[in-house]
Design a protein around this motif. Structure first.
Motif, mmCIF file in Angstrom:
data_model
loop_
_atom_site.group_PDB
_atom_site.id
_atom_site.type_symbol
_atom_site.label_atom_id
_atom_site.label_comp_id
_atom_site.label_asym_id
_atom_site.label_seq_id
_atom_site.Cartn_x
_atom_site.Cartn_y
_atom_site.Cartn_z
ATOM 1 N N VAL A 43 0.889 -1.211 -0.143
ATOM 2 C CA VAL A 43 0.144 -0.047 -0.161
ATOM 3 C C VAL A 43 1.052 1.341 0.024
ATOM 4 C CG1 VAL A 43 -1.857 1.158 1.195
ATOM 5 C CG2 VAL A 43 -1.631 -1.278 1.207
ATOM 6 N N LYS A 94 -0.300 4.353 -0.689
ATOM 7 C CA LYS A 94 -1.119 5.596 -0.737
ATOM 8 C C LYS A 94 -0.519 6.900 0.059
ATOM 9 C CE LYS A 94 -3.709 3.879 3.171
ATOM 10 N NZ LYS A 94 -4.906 3.033 3.721
ATOM 11 N N TYR A 115 3.080 6.931 2.679
ATOM 12 C CA TYR A 115 2.906 7.340 3.851
ATOM 13 C C TYR A 115 3.963 8.386 4.180
ATOM 14 C CZ TYR A 115 0.032 2.952 4.784
ATOM 15 O OH TYR A 115 -0.859 2.204 4.760
ATOM 16 N N LEU A 136 -8.214 2.282 -4.009
ATOM 17 C CA LEU A 136 -9.078 2.240 -2.801
ATOM 18 C C LEU A 136 -10.304 2.921 -2.966
ATOM 19 C CD1 LEU A 136 -6.286 1.679 -0.153
ATOM 20 C CD2 LEU A 136 -7.825 -0.139 -0.998
ATOM 21 N N ARG A 193 -17.416 2.210 6.387
ATOM 22 C CA ARG A 193 -16.740 3.171 5.793
ATOM 23 C C ARG A 193 -16.598 3.130 4.180
ATOM 24 N NH1 ARG A 193 -10.318 3.450 7.224
ATOM 25 N NH2 ARG A 193 -10.537 1.924 5.443
ATOM 26 N N ILE A 202 -12.063 -7.703 -1.593
ATOM 27 C CA ILE A 202 -11.320 -7.098 -0.280
ATOM 28 C C ILE A 202 -12.125 -6.869 0.604
ATOM 29 C CG2 ILE A 202 -9.498 -6.362 -1.553
ATOM 30 C CD1 ILE A 202 -10.152 -3.555 -0.338
ATOM 31 N N HIS A 214 -11.687 -4.880 4.990
ATOM 32 C CA HIS A 214 -10.720 -4.261 5.727
ATOM 33 C C HIS A 214 -11.128 -4.551 7.461
ATOM 34 C CE1 HIS A 214 -7.300 -1.991 6.218
ATOM 35 N NE2 HIS A 214 -7.972 -0.573 6.727
ATOM 36 N N ALA A 272 -4.575 -6.238 6.460
ATOM 37 C CA ALA A 272 -3.596 -5.220 6.126
ATOM 38 C C ALA A 272 -1.989 -5.501 7.218
ATOM 39 C CB ALA A 272 -4.046 -3.857 6.591
ATOM 40 N N SER A 273 -1.361 -4.702 7.499
ATOM 41 C CA SER A 273 -0.219 -4.938 8.169
ATOM 42 C C SER A 273 -0.457 -5.822 9.708
ATOM 43 C CB SER A 273 0.430 -3.644 8.700
ATOM 44 O OG SER A 273 1.074 -3.073 7.561
ATOM 45 N N ARG A 318 -2.430 -6.823 2.248
ATOM 46 C CA ARG A 318 -2.136 -5.472 1.873
ATOM 47 C C ARG A 318 -1.250 -4.571 2.694
ATOM 48 N NH1 ARG A 318 -7.699 -6.256 1.905
ATOM 49 N NH2 ARG A 318 -7.932 -4.647 3.533
ATOM 50 N N ALA A 319 -0.040 -4.806 2.785
ATOM 51 C CA ALA A 319 1.113 -4.109 3.865
ATOM 52 C C ALA A 319 1.378 -2.844 3.442
ATOM 53 C CB ALA A 319 2.140 -5.171 3.976
ATOM 54 N N GLY A 320 0.977 -1.682 4.388
ATOM 55 C CA GLY A 320 1.396 -0.473 4.542
ATOM 56 C C GLY A 320 2.375 -0.260 5.695
ATOM 57 N N ALA A 321 1.653 0.113 6.578
ATOM 58 C CA ALA A 321 2.361 0.599 7.741
ATOM 59 C C ALA A 321 3.637 -0.143 8.064
ATOM 60 C CB ALA A 321 1.616 0.653 9.022
ATOM 61 N N TYR A 335 1.199 6.072 12.065
ATOM 62 C CA TYR A 335 0.768 6.448 10.702
ATOM 63 C C TYR A 335 0.783 7.807 10.557
ATOM 64 C CZ TYR A 335 -1.337 1.886 10.437
ATOM 65 O OH TYR A 335 -1.643 0.352 10.480
HETATM 66 C C1 LIG Z 1 -4.562 1.874 4.075
HETATM 67 C C2 LIG Z 1 -5.184 0.559 4.041
HETATM 68 C C3 LIG Z 1 -4.556 -0.598 4.088
HETATM 69 C C4 LIG Z 1 -2.979 -0.810 4.553
HETATM 70 O O1 LIG Z 1 -3.144 -0.584 5.975
HETATM 71 P P1 LIG Z 1 -1.659 -0.603 6.967
HETATM 72 O O2 LIG Z 1 -2.474 -0.936 8.389
HETATM 73 O O3 LIG Z 1 -0.907 0.510 6.887
HETATM 74 O O4 LIG Z 1 -1.082 -1.918 6.699
HETATM 75 C C5 LIG Z 1 -4.805 -1.927 3.823
HETATM 76 N N1 LIG Z 1 -6.157 -1.882 3.166
HETATM 77 C C6 LIG Z 1 -6.864 -0.744 3.032
HETATM 78 C C7 LIG Z 1 -8.304 -1.003 2.689
HETATM 79 C C8 LIG Z 1 -6.313 0.540 3.445
HETATM 80 O O5 LIG Z 1 -7.336 1.445 3.401
#
Ligand SMILES: *Cc1c(COP(=O)(O)O)cnc(C)c1O
Length: 386
Positions: free
Chosen positions: A56, A58, A62, A104, A155, A182, A184, A219-220, A235-238, A367
């Motif tokens: 991720v 976006k 980050y 997203l 959301r 997906i 969340h 996600a993370s 879906r890894a971001g943080a 974040y």
């Molecule tokens: C931002 C987001 C992620 C990433 O989340 P992290 O906690 O940063 O890994 C994954 N999926 C969705 C839908 C998000 O909005």
């Protein structure tokens, strides 16, 4: 002019120009691209029995610079990327011609043709968007999209009612390829929270009612809830950027960001003297104050006033008083005056005091620290060569 200086100055290369900008910057943020690649590989290996790890990126990855981060992740092996907006998607497409890129915030961000032009997958968030994409894709041989189901965030994504409506259709999701469905998680950072299992159950139930395709829930933090949460993609971001995905336990990720700010001035203060706005701190003993070039305009959140510590030459220097727009005051009493010189640096984020520690001091989450940091800071990237 001395004779050793060249008569004609060579044009400054971008490199030397930016090196000079770094020297002049009050604060410098250092981003370790190799650490981001390493974190991706770690997560990837963790889920590799069943799932692929998407990144991720976006909000400009980050806040760390999507243009630098995304190509490094792609070279590490990442094939799928998530962004929030159409604009972010188009910018990423210019960097990565072959990656799978999903948006997203959904089809509402543009027209179907806008998405198709960038080969971007909209994540369809309601039945209206599903219909709109079906109509568009039908004329184009099934252009793929993704689908988001809301299992407890209220959301984005199809509501429970819409999921029922969709499942009741004779040919749900016909006319296009649904690359991924997906959802969340709301509470993944609290492993014992009952919401995790509830959402898992709701997601599984919804998937059973819809045409079979790939699915993604975690996600993370969700990655660390166990294999049940991994499905076909995470879906890894943080966590890629060094934020602890399992709060309360040791951080399995490598720190990515270092931040240092220049000491501008140092002064001795007497007992009873006040420090900063609102005279909010009053010295209860004589001491020394160092003022550094960092403030809330640089993303050092005002809510971290009176809290947290910087390090100077490895010694803790507690923040005292309020955070100003451009300045933070540190108590450097007892630190070797040789180390606390104007022009020297105070470390604000490093291996020992990471983004999560700064977040705790500012009563927020890592974040927000990352995405707030550094519009005015100098930026240095390390690694990322291969
Ligand atoms: C931002 C987001 C992620 C990433 O989340 P992290 O906690 O940063 O890994 C994954 N999926 C969705 C839908 C998000 O909005």
């Amino acid at each position: 002019m001395t004779s050793t200086e060249p008569r004609v100055r060579p044009a400054a290369s971008p490199r030397t120009k930016s090196a000079r900008a770094i020297e002049r910057a009050g604060a410098v943020i250092e981003i370790d691209l190799d650490a981001i690649a390493l974190n991706w590989r770690k997560l990837s290996e963790r889920v590799s029995h069943a799932a692929r790890c998407a990144a991720v990126v976006k909000a400009d990855a980050y806040g760390l610079g999507m243009d630098k981060v995304a190509p490094v992740l792609a070279r590490a092996g990442c094939k799928t990327f998530f962004v929030a907006s159409l604009e972010e998607g188009l910018a990423l497409r210019a960097l990565l011609p072959r990656a799978q890129i999903a948006v997203l915030n959904g089809l509402i961000m543009g027209t179907p043709a806008d998405f198709a032009k960038g080969a971007l997958l909209p994540i369809l968030n309601d039945l209206g968007q599903v219909k709109q994409w079906q109509t568009y894709a039908a004329r184009r041989g099934g252009t793929p999209a993704m689908l988001h189901l809301d299992t407890g965030m209220s959301r984005l994504g199809l509501s429970p009612g819409e999921i029922r409506q969709l499942a009741a259709q004779t040919a749900p999701l016909s006319g296009f390829t649904t690359s991924l469905i997906i959802s969340h998680l709301a509470c993944a950072n609290e492993p014992a929270h009952p919401m995790n299992i509830e959402q898992l159950d709701r997601f599984r139930a919804a998937l059973r009612k819809l045409p079979k395709t790939h699915a993604s829930l975690a996600a993370s933090s969700g990655i660390f809830l166990g294999a049940d949460f991994h499905f076909d993609m995470v879906r890894a971001g943080a966590a890629l950027y060094g934020i602890n995905p399992s709060p309360g336990r040791p951080n399995p990720m490598k720190q990515v960001v270092q931040l240092k700010a220049k000491i501008l001035q140092v002064r001795d203060v007497d007992r009873g003297e006040s420090v900063g706005y609102g005279a909010a701190h009053r010295m209860d003993r004589p001491g020394r104050i160092a003022t550094i070039a960092m403030g809330y305009a640089d993303g050092w959140l005002r809510s971290s006033g009176h809290r947290g510590t910087a390090r100077i030459a490895g010694k803790p220097a507690p923040v005292i008083g309020q955070i100003s727009m451009d300045l933070v005051t540190l108590d450097v009493t007892g630190i070797d005056p040789e180390a606390v010189r104007p022009g020297a640096y105070a470390d604000l984020l490093d291996e020992r005091y990471g983004v999560d520690d700064a977040a705790l001091a500012a009563q927020t989450i890592g974040y927000e620290i990352l995405t707030s940091l550094g519009r005015r800071c100098g930026r240095v990237y390390r690694g990322g060569a291969t």
